[in-house]
Enzyme design. Structure first.
Site, PDB file in Angstrom:
ATOM      1  N   ARG A 115       0.873  -1.182   0.000  1.00 48.83           N
ATOM      2  CA  ARG A 115       0.000   0.000   0.000  1.00 48.83           C
ATOM      3  C   ARG A 115       0.905   1.225   0.000  1.00 48.83           C
ATOM      4  O   ARG A 115       1.783   1.360   0.854  1.00 48.83           O
ATOM      5  CB  ARG A 115      -0.905   0.047   1.229  1.00 48.83           C
ATOM      6  CG  ARG A 115      -1.481   1.457   1.418  1.00 48.83           C
ATOM      7  CD  ARG A 115      -2.532   1.581   2.447  1.00 48.83           C
ATOM      8  NE  ARG A 115      -3.776   0.971   2.006  1.00 48.83           N
ATOM      9  CZ  ARG A 115      -4.975   1.339   2.458  1.00 48.83           C
ATOM     10  NH1 ARG A 115      -5.097   2.301   3.348  1.00 48.83           N
ATOM     11  NH2 ARG A 115      -6.056   0.737   2.023  1.00 48.83           N
ATOM     12  N   HIS A 137      -7.364   0.736  -6.353  1.00 54.45           N
ATOM     13  CA  HIS A 137      -7.616   0.003  -5.103  1.00 54.45           C
ATOM     14  C   HIS A 137      -8.376  -1.286  -5.484  1.00 54.45           C
ATOM     15  O   HIS A 137      -9.557  -1.442  -5.174  1.00 54.45           O
ATOM     16  CB  HIS A 137      -8.425   0.885  -4.151  1.00 54.45           C
ATOM     17  CG  HIS A 137      -8.388   0.445  -2.722  1.00 54.45           C
ATOM     18  ND1 HIS A 137      -7.672  -0.661  -2.280  1.00 54.45           N
ATOM     19  CD2 HIS A 137      -8.984   0.962  -1.597  1.00 54.45           C
ATOM     20  CE1 HIS A 137      -7.826  -0.797  -0.972  1.00 54.45           C
ATOM     21  NE2 HIS A 137      -8.615   0.170  -0.536  1.00 54.45           N
ATOM     22  N   GLN A 157     -10.363  -3.460  -2.969  1.00 58.43           N
ATOM     23  CA  GLN A 157     -11.581  -2.790  -2.520  1.00 58.43           C
ATOM     24  C   GLN A 157     -12.733  -3.070  -3.499  1.00 58.43           C
ATOM     25  O   GLN A 157     -13.852  -3.392  -3.091  1.00 58.43           O
ATOM     26  CB  GLN A 157     -11.345  -1.277  -2.411  1.00 58.43           C
ATOM     27  CG  GLN A 157     -12.574  -0.491  -1.991  1.00 58.43           C
ATOM     28  CD  GLN A 157     -12.974  -0.770  -0.551  1.00 58.43           C
ATOM     29  OE1 GLN A 157     -12.153  -0.651   0.349  1.00 58.43           O
ATOM     30  NE2 GLN A 157     -14.224  -1.122  -0.320  1.00 58.43           N
ATOM     31  N   ASP A 199     -16.799   8.151  -1.596  1.00 63.34           N
ATOM     32  CA  ASP A 199     -15.510   7.977  -0.909  1.00 63.34           C
ATOM     33  C   ASP A 199     -15.135   9.357  -0.366  1.00 63.34           C
ATOM     34  O   ASP A 199     -15.780  10.368  -0.699  1.00 63.34           O
ATOM     35  CB  ASP A 199     -14.462   7.469  -1.927  1.00 63.34           C
ATOM     36  CG  ASP A 199     -13.091   7.214  -1.312  1.00 63.34           C
ATOM     37  OD1 ASP A 199     -12.968   7.185  -0.073  1.00 63.34           O
ATOM     38  OD2 ASP A 199     -12.120   7.046  -2.094  1.00 63.34           O
ATOM     39  N   CYS A 217     -16.213   2.902   0.878  1.00 64.55           N
ATOM     40  CA  CYS A 217     -15.060   2.033   1.187  1.00 64.55           C
ATOM     41  C   CYS A 217     -14.591   2.193   2.625  1.00 64.55           C
ATOM     42  O   CYS A 217     -13.957   1.296   3.170  1.00 64.55           O
ATOM     43  CB  CYS A 217     -13.932   2.324   0.216  1.00 64.55           C
ATOM     44  SG  CYS A 217     -13.423   4.052   0.227  1.00 64.55           S
ATOM     45  N   ARG A 246     -14.001  -7.190   2.824  1.00 65.97           N
ATOM     46  CA  ARG A 246     -12.573  -7.013   2.483  1.00 65.97           C
ATOM     47  C   ARG A 246     -11.799  -8.265   2.882  1.00 65.97           C
ATOM     48  O   ARG A 246     -10.894  -8.698   2.180  1.00 65.97           O
ATOM     49  CB  ARG A 246     -11.973  -5.803   3.227  1.00 65.97           C
ATOM     50  CG  ARG A 246     -12.586  -4.443   2.919  1.00 65.97           C
ATOM     51  CD  ARG A 246     -12.378  -4.019   1.487  1.00 65.97           C
ATOM     52  NE  ARG A 246     -11.016  -4.104   1.034  1.00 65.97           N
ATOM     53  CZ  ARG A 246      -9.996  -3.292   1.381  1.00 65.97           C
ATOM     54  NH1 ARG A 246     -10.197  -2.287   2.197  1.00 65.97           N
ATOM     55  NH2 ARG A 246      -8.772  -3.461   0.884  1.00 65.97           N
TER      56      ARG A 246
HETATM   57  N1  NVA Z   1      -9.488   7.315  -1.813  1.00 64.84           N
HETATM   58  C1  NVA Z   1      -9.097   7.035  -0.447  1.00 64.84           C
HETATM   59  C2  NVA Z   1      -9.433   5.627  -0.110  1.00 64.84           C
HETATM   60  C3  NVA Z   1      -9.096   5.194   1.283  1.00 64.84           C
HETATM   61  C4  NVA Z   1      -9.436   3.760   1.533  1.00 64.84           C
HETATM   62  C5  NVA Z   1      -7.616   7.311  -0.269  1.00 64.84           C
HETATM   63  O1  NVA Z   1      -6.837   6.976  -1.157  1.00 64.84           O
HETATM   64  O2  NVA Z   1      -7.242   7.875   0.757  1.00 64.84           O
HETATM   65  N1   CP Z   2     -11.100   0.874   2.589  1.00 65.90           N
HETATM   66  C1   CP Z   2      -9.818   0.813   3.007  1.00 65.90           C
HETATM   67  O1   CP Z   2      -8.901   0.548   2.245  1.00 65.90           O
HETATM   68  O2   CP Z   2      -9.665   1.064   4.329  1.00 65.90           O
HETATM   69  P1   CP Z   2      -8.269   1.265   5.073  1.00 65.90           P
HETATM   70  O3   CP Z   2      -7.652   2.542   4.565  1.00 65.90           O
HETATM   71  O4   CP Z   2      -8.633   1.331   6.532  1.00 65.90           O
HETATM   72  O5   CP Z   2      -7.382   0.081   4.758  1.00 65.90           O
END
Ligand code: NVA
Ligand code: CP
Length: 329
Positions: free
Chosen positions: A110, A137, A140, A233, A277, A316
């Site tokens: 990540r 993602h 997700q 989101d 999400c 998830r």
């Molecule tokens: N679009 C958000 C998703 C978090 C799960 C981000 O990248 O922060």
């Molecule tokens: N939806 C998601 O990816 O959550 P986190 O950022 O908590 O992993």
């Protein structure tokens, strides 16, 4: 002829790495794994496997899901946060990849750049799973589709409307997932946040092949009419914090509230659900929303019976387990 599915040794860097059939296979496997877990069936498919969990960005669900999924199946995990290892700072990504590949059976990444996930996959020689980058993602989107199918029992032909930042990682992976499932996906976003044209074209072509459509529509009322799924989101993704004030001004009209949910025309007969999400800004109980209150979704929508966000969060685990099992066994 039915496609033979073989995912062993494969990486998942973006959703389009999967054929439509492979994606459906993972959703079916996730359903099976969920049933097994609920029945308490002991499983050990990943015994003696070691998995590295690399995180440049914060995470609750993804980290927890990868950890529990791996441990459920007998594997060990090692969490490596951005301040714990040398990745990209004191050591090139290519060198770190080659070291981790000698010790681990797979790597979850990540972070910021999609290219980092690609370099890890190219040089480690083991499967690399994208647990969120600036671009995509994919795990997700698998959980999103699983949750939609659990509620409606099918995917093809359903209308999914995503409101908000129409070019972020979650939106793009969801768009691709809907295209692969033959759904009607509407990206409801202002012109400033349009998705990249080449991505849109690719998704539209895949959707058409499966009987679905991909549309971008800046008008909220037009977009949500007859929707089966309303999705949003956060307005500011990790790494874009400096844009907060500007983004809130731009996306305020895209907030998901009860009036918008009613405009789907599907609230009365329970044929619309709300998804997010997570994490979500739906009240003033976070440091960021302490002053301003709810942002992308109001609290009454978030807490409503038609909100399936915690089923989605649980899924998830089951979808990530499906990815791990399918690529490591
Ligand atoms: N679009 C958000 C998703 C978090 C799960 C981000 O990248 O922060
Ligand atoms: N939806 C998601 O990816 O959550 P986190 O950022 O908590 O992993």
């Amino acid at each position: 002829m039915k496609e033979k599915i073989q995912l062993t040794g494969r990486s998942l860097l973006k959703l389009s790495d999967l054929t439509d059939g492979e994606m459906m296979y993972l959703l079916d496997l996730a359903d099976t794994l969920k049933k097994e877990k609920k029945m308490g069936l002991p499983r050990d498919r990943l015994r003696k496997k070691n998995i590295a969990l690399l995180f440049e960005k914060a995470s609750t669900r993804t980290r927890a899901a990868f950890t529990v999924a791996a441990v459920d199946e007998g594997a060990s995990v090692e969490y490596m946060g951005m301040h714990d290892i040398h990745l990209g700072k004191k050591e090139s990504i290519k060198d770190t990849a080659r070291v981790l590949g000698r010790m681990f059976d797979a790597i979850q990444f990540r972070g910021f750049r999609q290219e980092t996930a690609e370099i890890l996959a190219r040089y480690s020689g083991v499967p690399v799973w994208n647990g969120l980058t600036d671009d995509e993602h994919p795990t997700q989107a698998l959980a999103d589709l699983m949750t939609i199918r659990e509620y409606f029992h099918y995917l093809q032909g359903l209308k999914v409307v995503y409101l908000g930042d129409g070019r972020n990682n979650v939106c793009l992976s969801l768009m691709m997932g809907c295209a692969k499932s033959g759904m009607h996906f509407v990206d409801c976003t202002p012109p400033e946040l349009m998705p990249p044209k080449d991505f849109l074209d690719q998704a539209a072509e895949i959707a058409q092949r499966n009987g679905g459509t991909i549309t971008v529509c800046p008008d909220q009322a037009d977009a949500v009419k007859n929707a089966h799924v309303i999705y949003t989101d956060v307005w500011v993704s990790m790494g874009e914090e400096d844009q907060f004030a500007r983004r809130v001004r731009l996306l305020k009209p895209y907030q998901v509230n009860m009036s918008l949910m009613r405009q789907t025309g599907h609230l009365e007969n329970d044929t619309v659900i709300f998804l997010h999400c997570l994490p979500a800004f739906h009240n003033n109980e976070t440091e960021l929303t302490h002053q301003c209150g709810a942002l992308e979704v109001t609290d009454d929508v978030f807490e409503a019976p038609f909100s399936k966000v915690f089923d989605q969060a649980e899924n998830r685990l089951h979808t990530i387990k499906a990815v791990i099992v399918a690529t490591l066994t």
